[in-house]
Design a protein around this motif. Structure first.
Motif, short mmCIF file in Angstrom:
data_model
loop_
_atom_site.label_atom_id
_atom_site.label_comp_id
_atom_site.label_asym_id
_atom_site.label_seq_id
_atom_site.Cartn_x
_atom_site.Cartn_y
_atom_site.Cartn_z
N PRO A 41 0.80 -1.23 0.00
CA PRO A 41 0.00 0.00 0.00
C PRO A 41 0.83 1.28 0.00
CG PRO A 41 -0.98 -1.59 1.48
CD PRO A 41 0.34 -2.18 1.02
N ALA A 42 1.93 1.30 0.72
CA ALA A 42 2.77 2.50 0.77
C ALA A 42 3.36 2.84 -0.60
CB ALA A 42 3.89 2.32 1.78
N MET A 43 3.53 1.83 -1.46
CA MET A 43 4.12 2.06 -2.78
C MET A 43 3.13 2.66 -3.77
SD MET A 43 6.46 -1.34 -3.19
CE MET A 43 7.29 -0.74 -4.66
N VAL A 44 1.83 2.50 -3.53
CA VAL A 44 0.85 3.00 -4.50
C VAL A 44 -0.01 4.13 -3.96
CG1 VAL A 44 0.69 0.83 -5.75
CG2 VAL A 44 -0.89 1.26 -3.89
N ARG A 45 0.01 4.34 -2.69
CA ARG A 45 -0.90 5.32 -2.05
C ARG A 45 -0.87 6.68 -2.73
NH1 ARG A 45 0.99 5.82 3.33
NH2 ARG A 45 0.59 3.60 3.30
N ASP A 46 0.30 7.22 -2.97
CA ASP A 46 0.39 8.57 -3.51
C ASP A 46 0.53 8.61 -5.03
OD1 ASP A 46 0.22 9.62 -0.95
OD2 ASP A 46 2.38 9.41 -0.64
N SER A 47 0.69 7.44 -5.66
CA SER A 47 0.95 7.44 -7.11
C SER A 47 -0.31 7.38 -7.97
CB SER A 47 1.87 6.28 -7.48
OG SER A 47 1.23 5.05 -7.21
N LEU A 48 -1.43 7.04 -7.38
CA LEU A 48 -2.67 6.91 -8.16
C LEU A 48 -3.57 8.10 -7.91
CD1 LEU A 48 -3.45 3.16 -7.42
CD2 LEU A 48 -2.23 4.12 -9.36
N PHE A 49 -4.14 8.64 -9.01
CA PHE A 49 -5.13 9.68 -8.80
C PHE A 49 -6.30 9.04 -8.09
CE2 PHE A 49 -5.19 8.35 -13.30
CZ PHE A 49 -6.40 7.70 -13.34
N PRO A 50 -7.23 9.80 -7.60
CA PRO A 50 -8.29 9.21 -6.78
C PRO A 50 -8.98 8.04 -7.46
CG PRO A 50 -8.49 11.60 -6.84
CD PRO A 50 -7.42 11.22 -7.81
N PRO A 59 -10.04 3.73 -6.39
CA PRO A 59 -9.94 2.67 -5.38
C PRO A 59 -8.90 1.63 -5.79
CG PRO A 59 -11.99 2.48 -6.64
CD PRO A 59 -11.31 3.73 -7.09
N VAL A 60 -8.29 1.00 -4.79
CA VAL A 60 -7.28 -0.02 -5.01
C VAL A 60 -7.65 -1.26 -4.22
CG1 VAL A 60 -4.83 -0.61 -4.78
CG2 VAL A 60 -5.49 1.76 -5.27
N LEU A 61 -7.58 -2.42 -4.87
CA LEU A 61 -7.80 -3.71 -4.24
C LEU A 61 -6.46 -4.43 -4.24
CD1 LEU A 61 -10.00 -5.55 -3.06
CD2 LEU A 61 -10.43 -6.39 -5.37
N TYR A 62 -6.00 -4.82 -3.06
CA TYR A 62 -4.67 -5.43 -2.93
C TYR A 62 -4.75 -6.94 -3.04
CZ TYR A 62 -3.20 -0.80 -1.66
OH TYR A 62 -2.95 0.55 -1.69
N LYS A 63 -3.85 -7.51 -3.84
CA LYS A 63 -3.75 -8.96 -4.00
C LYS A 63 -3.02 -9.52 -2.77
CE LYS A 63 -3.05 -8.42 -9.00
NZ LYS A 63 -2.09 -8.61 -10.08
N PRO A 64 -3.41 -10.69 -2.29
CA PRO A 64 -4.55 -11.47 -2.76
C PRO A 64 -5.85 -10.90 -2.20
CG PRO A 64 -3.49 -12.61 -0.93
CD PRO A 64 -2.68 -11.36 -1.22
N PHE A 65 -6.88 -10.95 -3.00
CA PHE A 65 -8.19 -10.48 -2.57
C PHE A 65 -9.18 -11.62 -2.70
CE2 PHE A 65 -7.26 -8.95 -6.87
CZ PHE A 65 -8.21 -9.64 -7.62
N THR A 66 -10.31 -11.48 -2.02
CA THR A 66 -11.34 -12.51 -2.08
C THR A 66 -12.34 -12.19 -3.18
OG1 THR A 66 -12.84 -11.40 -0.54
CG2 THR A 66 -11.15 -12.87 0.42
N TYR A 67 -13.10 -13.18 -3.54
CA TYR A 67 -14.19 -13.01 -4.51
C TYR A 67 -15.15 -11.93 -4.02
CZ TYR A 67 -18.65 -14.16 -6.74
OH TYR A 67 -19.84 -14.09 -7.39
N ARG A 68 -15.50 -11.96 -2.76
CA ARG A 68 -16.43 -10.97 -2.20
C ARG A 68 -15.87 -9.56 -2.29
NH1 ARG A 68 -19.51 -13.29 3.10
NH2 ARG A 68 -20.63 -14.94 2.01
N GLN A 69 -14.59 -9.39 -2.00
CA GLN A 69 -13.97 -8.08 -2.09
C GLN A 69 -13.99 -7.56 -3.53
OE1 GLN A 69 -10.24 -9.31 -0.35
NE2 GLN A 69 -10.59 -8.04 1.46
N LEU A 70 -13.68 -8.44 -4.47
CA LEU A 70 -13.68 -8.07 -5.89
C LEU A 70 -15.07 -7.62 -6.33
CD1 LEU A 70 -12.40 -8.02 -8.76
CD2 LEU A 70 -13.12 -10.42 -8.94
N VAL A 71 -16.06 -8.43 -6.07
CA VAL A 71 -17.42 -8.10 -6.50
C VAL A 71 -17.91 -6.84 -5.82
CG1 VAL A 71 -19.83 -8.90 -6.50
CG2 VAL A 71 -17.98 -10.47 -7.17
N ALA A 72 -17.63 -6.69 -4.53
CA ALA A 72 -18.03 -5.48 -3.82
C ALA A 72 -17.35 -4.25 -4.41
CB ALA A 72 -17.70 -5.60 -2.33
#
Length: 148
Positions: free
Chosen positions: A115-124, A126-139
């Motif tokens: 998260p610290a590597m991408v926090r400031d590099s992306l314009f507004p 949302p970010v989903l961090y791998k590994p993620f669950t099916y529920r997190q992806l769909v949500a």
């Protein structure tokens, strides 16, 4: 070039995809998601998961392929890896934002970076961090397309 899987994209009588105004979706029409992921196994798993949740999914393995597909079949939402072989997800997103047709398409970034590597590099976005669950992806995708 891939077409949307898991749902029918409305089209014109001559077979071209219809471009719908945001918020004007035919009742029962699938939300079209462009998945941009270079890892084939993850791409297939995410495609299956999103299709199971009722989304129509088109896939691209690179930034260049994603841009070509998005121009031809504008998606309702994009799920995109931050790290891609030919260009970064941020560069692809920036290019999409420069195109009138794609400017308002919401993007959910996925990444294995800390998260610290991408926090400031992306314009507004949302970010989903791998590994993620099916529920997190769909949500995450559902939260992008709530207004559609």
């Amino acid at each position: 070039m891939a077409s949307f899987q898991g749902g029918e994209r409305p089209g014109t009588p001559d077979g071209r995809p219809a471009v719908l105004a945001r918020g004007h979706r035919p009742r029962g029409a699938a939300v079209n998601v462009l998945l941009v992921e270079d890892d084939e196994g993850l791409r297939e798993a995410v495609t299956r998961g999103l299709a199971k949740a009722g989304f129509a999914v088109a896939c691209a393995a690179s930034g260049r392929e994603a841009l070509a597909l998005a121009r031809e079949h504008p998606p309702d939402a994009v799920v995109m890896d931050v790290l891609l072989p030919d260009s970064g997800g941020l560069g692809v997103a920036t290019e999409m934002r420069s195109m009138k047709l794609l400017r308002a398409v919401p993007i959910l970034f996925i990444t294995a970076l800390a998260p610290a590597m991408v926090r400031d590099s992306l314009f507004p976005a949302p970010v989903l961090y791998k590994p993620f669950t099916y529920r997190q992806l769909v949500a995450g995708v559902r939260s992008l397309v709530q207004a559609l």
